[in-house]
Enzyme design. Structure first.
Site, PDB file in Angstrom:
ATOM      1  N   CYS A 295       0.821  -1.211   0.000  1.00  0.00           N
ATOM      2  CA  CYS A 295       0.000   0.000   0.000  1.00  0.00           C
ATOM      3  C   CYS A 295       0.854   1.260   0.000  1.00  0.00           C
ATOM      4  O   CYS A 295       0.659   2.168  -0.798  1.00  0.00           O
ATOM      5  CB  CYS A 295      -0.938  -0.027   1.213  1.00  0.00           C
ATOM      6  SG  CYS A 295      -1.916   1.467   1.357  1.00  0.00           S
TER       7      CYS A 295
ATOM      8  N   CYS B 174      -1.589   1.669  -3.080  1.00  0.00           N
ATOM      9  CA  CYS B 174      -2.562   2.743  -2.834  1.00  0.00           C
ATOM     10  C   CYS B 174      -1.954   4.152  -2.840  1.00  0.00           C
ATOM     11  O   CYS B 174      -2.446   5.045  -3.543  1.00  0.00           O
ATOM     12  CB  CYS B 174      -3.244   2.563  -1.484  1.00  0.00           C
ATOM     13  SG  CYS B 174      -3.449   0.855  -0.955  1.00  0.00           S
TER      14      CYS B 174
ATOM     15  N   LYS C 155       0.073   5.258  -6.067  1.00  0.00           N
ATOM     16  CA  LYS C 155      -0.918   5.223  -7.157  1.00  0.00           C
ATOM     17  C   LYS C 155      -1.817   6.459  -7.106  1.00  0.00           C
ATOM     18  O   LYS C 155      -2.075   7.111  -8.107  1.00  0.00           O
ATOM     19  CB  LYS C 155      -1.724   3.927  -7.050  1.00  0.00           C
ATOM     20  CG  LYS C 155      -2.857   3.731  -8.032  1.00  0.00           C
ATOM     21  CD  LYS C 155      -4.151   4.361  -7.635  1.00  0.00           C
ATOM     22  CE  LYS C 155      -4.636   4.058  -6.241  1.00  0.00           C
ATOM     23  NZ  LYS C 155      -5.038   2.686  -6.018  1.00  0.00           N
TER      24      LYS C 155
ATOM     25  N   TYR D  26      -8.841  -3.469 -11.002  1.00  0.00           N
ATOM     26  CA  TYR D  26      -8.551  -2.161 -10.398  1.00  0.00           C
ATOM     27  C   TYR D  26      -7.278  -1.544 -10.980  1.00  0.00           C
ATOM     28  O   TYR D  26      -7.258  -0.399 -11.410  1.00  0.00           O
ATOM     29  CB  TYR D  26      -8.258  -2.325  -8.900  1.00  0.00           C
ATOM     30  CG  TYR D  26      -9.411  -2.562  -7.969  1.00  0.00           C
ATOM     31  CD1 TYR D  26      -9.881  -1.537  -7.159  1.00  0.00           C
ATOM     32  CD2 TYR D  26      -9.987  -3.819  -7.840  1.00  0.00           C
ATOM     33  CE1 TYR D  26     -10.901  -1.750  -6.250  1.00  0.00           C
ATOM     34  CE2 TYR D  26     -11.005  -4.047  -6.924  1.00  0.00           C
ATOM     35  CZ  TYR D  26     -11.459  -3.015  -6.135  1.00  0.00           C
ATOM     36  OH  TYR D  26     -12.460  -3.230  -5.238  1.00  0.00           O
TER      37      TYR D  26
ATOM     38  N   GLU E 292      -6.858   1.787 -13.319  1.00  0.00           N
ATOM     39  CA  GLU E 292      -6.237   2.973 -12.707  1.00  0.00           C
ATOM     40  C   GLU E 292      -5.033   3.433 -13.518  1.00  0.00           C
ATOM     41  O   GLU E 292      -4.866   4.633 -13.786  1.00  0.00           O
ATOM     42  CB  GLU E 292      -5.824   2.654 -11.268  1.00  0.00           C
ATOM     43  CG  GLU E 292      -7.037   2.455 -10.365  1.00  0.00           C
ATOM     44  CD  GLU E 292      -6.709   2.105  -8.927  1.00  0.00           C
ATOM     45  OE1 GLU E 292      -7.557   2.349  -8.064  1.00  0.00           O
ATOM     46  OE2 GLU E 292      -5.618   1.566  -8.656  1.00  0.00           O
TER      47      GLU E 292
ATOM     48  N   HIS F 218     -26.679  21.620  -1.097  1.00  0.00           N
ATOM     49  CA  HIS F 218     -26.792  22.192  -2.427  1.00  0.00           C
ATOM     50  C   HIS F 218     -25.780  23.298  -2.638  1.00  0.00           C
ATOM     51  O   HIS F 218     -25.589  24.105  -1.734  1.00  0.00           O
ATOM     52  CB  HIS F 218     -28.210  22.766  -2.601  1.00  0.00           C
ATOM     53  CG  HIS F 218     -28.486  23.221  -3.994  1.00  0.00           C
ATOM     54  ND1 HIS F 218     -28.606  22.340  -5.056  1.00  0.00           N
ATOM     55  CD2 HIS F 218     -28.638  24.458  -4.495  1.00  0.00           C
ATOM     56  CE1 HIS F 218     -28.837  23.036  -6.161  1.00  0.00           C
ATOM     57  NE2 HIS F 218     -28.861  24.315  -5.842  1.00  0.00           N
TER      58      HIS F 218
ATOM     59  N   GLU G 188     -25.778  15.450  -3.302  1.00  0.00           N
ATOM     60  CA  GLU G 188     -27.190  15.640  -2.929  1.00  0.00           C
ATOM     61  C   GLU G 188     -28.095  14.735  -3.767  1.00  0.00           C
ATOM     62  O   GLU G 188     -29.230  14.437  -3.384  1.00  0.00           O
ATOM     63  CB  GLU G 188     -27.617  17.103  -3.066  1.00  0.00           C
ATOM     64  CG  GLU G 188     -27.693  17.615  -4.489  1.00  0.00           C
ATOM     65  CD  GLU G 188     -28.100  19.099  -4.560  1.00  0.00           C
ATOM     66  OE1 GLU G 188     -29.084  19.475  -3.894  1.00  0.00           O
ATOM     67  OE2 GLU G 188     -27.414  19.869  -5.263  1.00  0.00           O
TER      68      GLU G 188
HETATM   69  P1  NDP Z   1      -7.844  -7.954 -10.282  1.00  0.00           P
HETATM   70  O1  NDP Z   1      -7.967  -9.311  -9.726  1.00  0.00           O
HETATM   71  O2  NDP Z   1      -8.719  -6.876  -9.790  1.00  0.00           O
HETATM   72  O3  NDP Z   1      -7.971  -8.001 -11.859  1.00  0.00           O
HETATM   73  C1  NDP Z   1      -7.173  -8.854 -12.620  1.00  0.00           C
HETATM   74  C2  NDP Z   1      -7.543  -8.628 -14.071  1.00  0.00           C
HETATM   75  O4  NDP Z   1      -6.637  -9.339 -14.899  1.00  0.00           O
HETATM   76  C3  NDP Z   1      -8.933  -9.111 -14.411  1.00  0.00           C
HETATM   77  O5  NDP Z   1      -9.479  -8.222 -15.327  1.00  0.00           O
HETATM   78  C4  NDP Z   1      -8.660 -10.474 -15.038  1.00  0.00           C
HETATM   79  O6  NDP Z   1      -9.619 -10.832 -15.982  1.00  0.00           O
HETATM   80  C5  NDP Z   1      -7.355 -10.220 -15.749  1.00  0.00           C
HETATM   81  N1  NDP Z   1      -6.568 -11.422 -15.917  1.00  0.00           N
HETATM   82  C6  NDP Z   1      -6.281 -12.363 -14.993  1.00  0.00           C
HETATM   83  N2  NDP Z   1      -5.504 -13.331 -15.518  1.00  0.00           N
HETATM   84  C7  NDP Z   1      -5.286 -12.978 -16.797  1.00  0.00           C
HETATM   85  C8  NDP Z   1      -4.575 -13.594 -17.866  1.00  0.00           C
HETATM   86  N3  NDP Z   1      -3.902 -14.724 -17.691  1.00  0.00           N
HETATM   87  N4  NDP Z   1      -4.582 -12.978 -19.063  1.00  0.00           N
HETATM   88  C9  NDP Z   1      -5.262 -11.837 -19.254  1.00  0.00           C
HETATM   89  N5  NDP Z   1      -5.954 -11.209 -18.265  1.00  0.00           N
HETATM   90  C10 NDP Z   1      -5.969 -11.785 -17.062  1.00  0.00           C
HETATM   91  O7  NDP Z   1      -6.307  -7.625 -10.077  1.00  0.00           O
HETATM   92  P2  NDP Z   1      -5.481  -6.306 -10.022  1.00  0.00           P
HETATM   93  O8  NDP Z   1      -4.109  -6.745 -10.365  1.00  0.00           O
HETATM   94  O9  NDP Z   1      -6.094  -5.208 -10.794  1.00  0.00           O
HETATM   95  O10 NDP Z   1      -5.567  -5.922  -8.481  1.00  0.00           O
HETATM   96  C11 NDP Z   1      -5.347  -6.890  -7.474  1.00  0.00           C
HETATM   97  C12 NDP Z   1      -6.171  -6.573  -6.269  1.00  0.00           C
HETATM   98  O11 NDP Z   1      -5.598  -5.491  -5.565  1.00  0.00           O
HETATM   99  C13 NDP Z   1      -7.601  -6.124  -6.570  1.00  0.00           C
HETATM  100  O12 NDP Z   1      -8.480  -7.170  -6.743  1.00  0.00           O
HETATM  101  C14 NDP Z   1      -7.935  -5.305  -5.374  1.00  0.00           C
HETATM  102  O13 NDP Z   1      -8.439  -6.149  -4.380  1.00  0.00           O
HETATM  103  C15 NDP Z   1      -6.605  -4.715  -4.966  1.00  0.00           C
HETATM  104  N6  NDP Z   1      -6.494  -3.318  -5.422  1.00  0.00           N
HETATM  105  C16 NDP Z   1      -7.331  -2.383  -4.908  1.00  0.00           C
HETATM  106  C17 NDP Z   1      -7.254  -1.075  -5.323  1.00  0.00           C
HETATM  107  C18 NDP Z   1      -8.187  -0.046  -4.770  1.00  0.00           C
HETATM  108  O14 NDP Z   1      -8.812  -0.311  -3.748  1.00  0.00           O
HETATM  109  N7  NDP Z   1      -8.321   1.102  -5.406  1.00  0.00           N
HETATM  110  C19 NDP Z   1      -6.288  -0.651  -6.320  1.00  0.00           C
HETATM  111  C20 NDP Z   1      -5.490  -1.715  -6.814  1.00  0.00           C
HETATM  112  C21 NDP Z   1      -5.598  -2.994  -6.373  1.00  0.00           C
HETATM  113  P3  NDP Z   1     -10.997 -11.557 -15.605  1.00  0.00           P
HETATM  114  O15 NDP Z   1     -11.872 -10.521 -15.015  1.00  0.00           O
HETATM  115  O16 NDP Z   1     -11.476 -12.032 -16.931  1.00  0.00           O
HETATM  116  O17 NDP Z   1     -10.643 -12.664 -14.666  1.00  0.00           O
END
Ligand code: NDP
Length: 450
Positions: free
Chosen positions: A43, A48, A51, A177, A181, A435, A440
């Site tokens: 984080c 976090c 980012k 996410y 982002e 407002h 709101e």
């Molecule tokens: P996520 O699990 O959110 O997303 C992973 C993405 O990668 C999905 O779209 C998934 O597709 C895709 N994917 C997975 N495997 C493959 C593959 N082999 N080939 C192509 N695409 C693939 O992971 P992130 O890395 O974005 O983030 C990890 C975690 O960290 C999040 O889930 C969240 O909990 C946390 N986080 C929170 C944030 C916040 O609160 N603002 C910011 C950043 C991270 P599919 O959907 O089809 O499985």
């Protein structure tokens, strides 16, 4: 009774480990921690915090554009990436120091080395065995990049925070996410940005209206979104990288960042050897009290791969400390956990999506509002805001809220309290708005969607 060097030995100085350590020490436990990399974990160092600083930097671009409609004449500024990275690094170093001092002041011994579990009550740190009544694994996760020809040419989100220069053409792969982002960050900072996602629409698991709305808004801002698209090979060419795509076409760029999920950091910690059960993804399995299959070993946060959010790890660290050292149960409630995606514009959500609510509650009533925020009546920006409430028709309880718009997380955090407290739509209706704000709208949506 066995005597141990410490009551609690924590592996990992991230959000969960630090909170568990501080709280346990404040309750009188003798605590030590091993952190091999950086205090504050993902984080603070590669998640976090940096980012969001980058996301702010990307928003400045829009602010400068918006200013003209308010009478400001601002010359087209230039952006210096190394300055942003250096300033970010300085801030992170400050935070590393704060985390270290938090531990020092709480009386927690921090060892800046890798710890490996030797047995149920022993860890080995720097060649030395240390015994503890209990061991807490709070080692978080690590970015996962799938293996395919040329995948070593891709960077992950950790690398993105330390790039020497900003690419002209950036490709972000993934639809979660982090991918969303960073697509916003690269685009806002002036890179020609493409986001590739293997499925038909990104942000699987979020409310469908929000997903469609965000895709439209990101496209308006210039991000090229390619869905149902995957990379089969990456090659290095004279003038950059070439991605071979699943439809047979190619895409040239200067940088490709994979944000295809994160894997629990559970390898080579000695977990399996001492009998700690992991799931197929490597996540440490725990019971309701964060206890693993070895009773003296506990795990919290991303290494358990449940809701991978810093505030959840903090809550788990707190709950564990109360459970172990105060003999009081303060369990974490995993329903209605709000979260925000710091996309451009932001997306924030709490509770059930419309689809999830239909499945859980049956009949639901939906309230939805899309509008141009007052600011953009003068700024000339085409950005729109979406606000959506999901109501369980039988009880009138609001069970979901979803927003896309500036500072959506700030709005949803407040709403999360009301929703957690069980507020009904009638209570929302009786609440007076502020407002003129976008927020709101939460209390003025009267007509349900047909
Ligand atoms: P996520 O699990 O959110 O997303 C992973 C993405 O990668 C999905 O779209 C998934 O597709 C895709 N994917 C997975 N495997 C493959 C593959 N082999 N080939 C192509 N695409 C693939 O992971 P992130 O890395 O974005 O983030 C990890 C975690 O960290 C999040 O889930 C969240 O909990 C946390 N986080 C929170 C944030 C916040 O609160 N603002 C910011 C950043 C991270 P599919 O959907 O089809 O499985």
């Amino acid at each position: 009774m066995a005597s141990y060097d410490y009551d609690l030995f924590i592996i990992g100085g991230g959000s969960g480990g630090v909170r568990a350590g501080r709280m346990s020490a404040s309750f009188g436990a003798r605590v030590a921690m091993a952190e091999e990399r950086y205090m504050g974990g993902t984080c603070v160092n590669v998640g976090c915090v940096p980012k969001k600083l980058f996301a702010y930097a990307a928003h400045v671009h829009e602010e400068v554009h918006d200013a003209a409609g308010f009478g400001w004449k601002i010359a087209d500024g230039s952006f210096d990436w190394p300055t942003l990275v250096a300033n970010k690094n300085k801030e992170i170093e400050r935070l590393n120091g704060i985390y270290q001092r938090l531990m020092d002041n709480a009386g927690v011994t921090v060892l800046h080395e890798r710890a490996v579990i030797k047995d149920a009550h022993t860890v080995t740190v720097g060649g030395r065995d240390i015994s503890a009544e209990r061991i807490l694994v709070a080692t978080g996760g690590w970015p996962f990049v799938p293996d395919f020809p040329g995948s070593e040419l891709a960077i992950n989100s950790n690398d993105a925070f330390f790039l020497e220069r900003l690419p002209k053409r950036a490709v972000v792969v993934g639809g979660g996410y982090i991918a969303v982002e960073f697509a916003g960050i690269f685009n806002g900072l002036g890179c020609d940005t493409t986001q590739l996602y293997r499925g038909p629409l990104f942000l699987r698991g979020f409310d469908d209206d929000a997903r469609v709305f965000l895709a439209d808004e990101m496209k308006k801002k210039g991000v090229k979104l390619c869905f149902d698209t995957d990379v089969t090979r990456i090659t290095r060419e004279a003038d950059g990288l070439r991605l071979a795509l699943n439809d047979g076409s190619t895409l040239d760029c200067d940088l490709v960042m994979y944000a295809t999920g994160r894997k629990p950091n559970s390898a080579n910690l000695g977990l399996e050897a001492c009998g700690v059960a992991l799931d197929a993804n490597g996540a440490v399995k725990v019971n309701g009290n964060y206890q693993t299959s070895v009773p003296s070993i506990y795990a919290i946060g991303d290494v358990t791969d449940r809701i991978n959010l810093t505030p959840v790890a903090l809550a788990e660290g707190m709950a564990l400390a109360w459970h172990l050292y105060r003999d009081r149960e303060r369990p974490v409630d995993y329903e209605f956990v709000p979260s925000a995606v710091f996309s451009h514009p932001n997306l924030a959500t709490v509770g059930y999506t419309e689809a999830q609510a239909r499945e859980k509650f049956g009949a639901v009533t939906i309230f939805k509002s899309t509008f141009t925020p007052l600011k953009h009546t003068l700024s000339g920006s085409k950005e729109k805001t979406l606000m959506k409430l999901v109501v369980d028709s039988a009880s009138d309880r609001v069970v979901g809220a979803h927003m896309i718009g500036p500072d959506a997380g700030e709005s949803i955090q407040g709403l999360a309290v009301a929703i957690k407290a069980g507020a009904t739509k009638a209570m929302f209706d009786r609440t007076i708005g502020i407002h003129p704000t976008s927020a709101e709208e939460w209390v003025t949506m009267r007509e349900p969607v047909a």
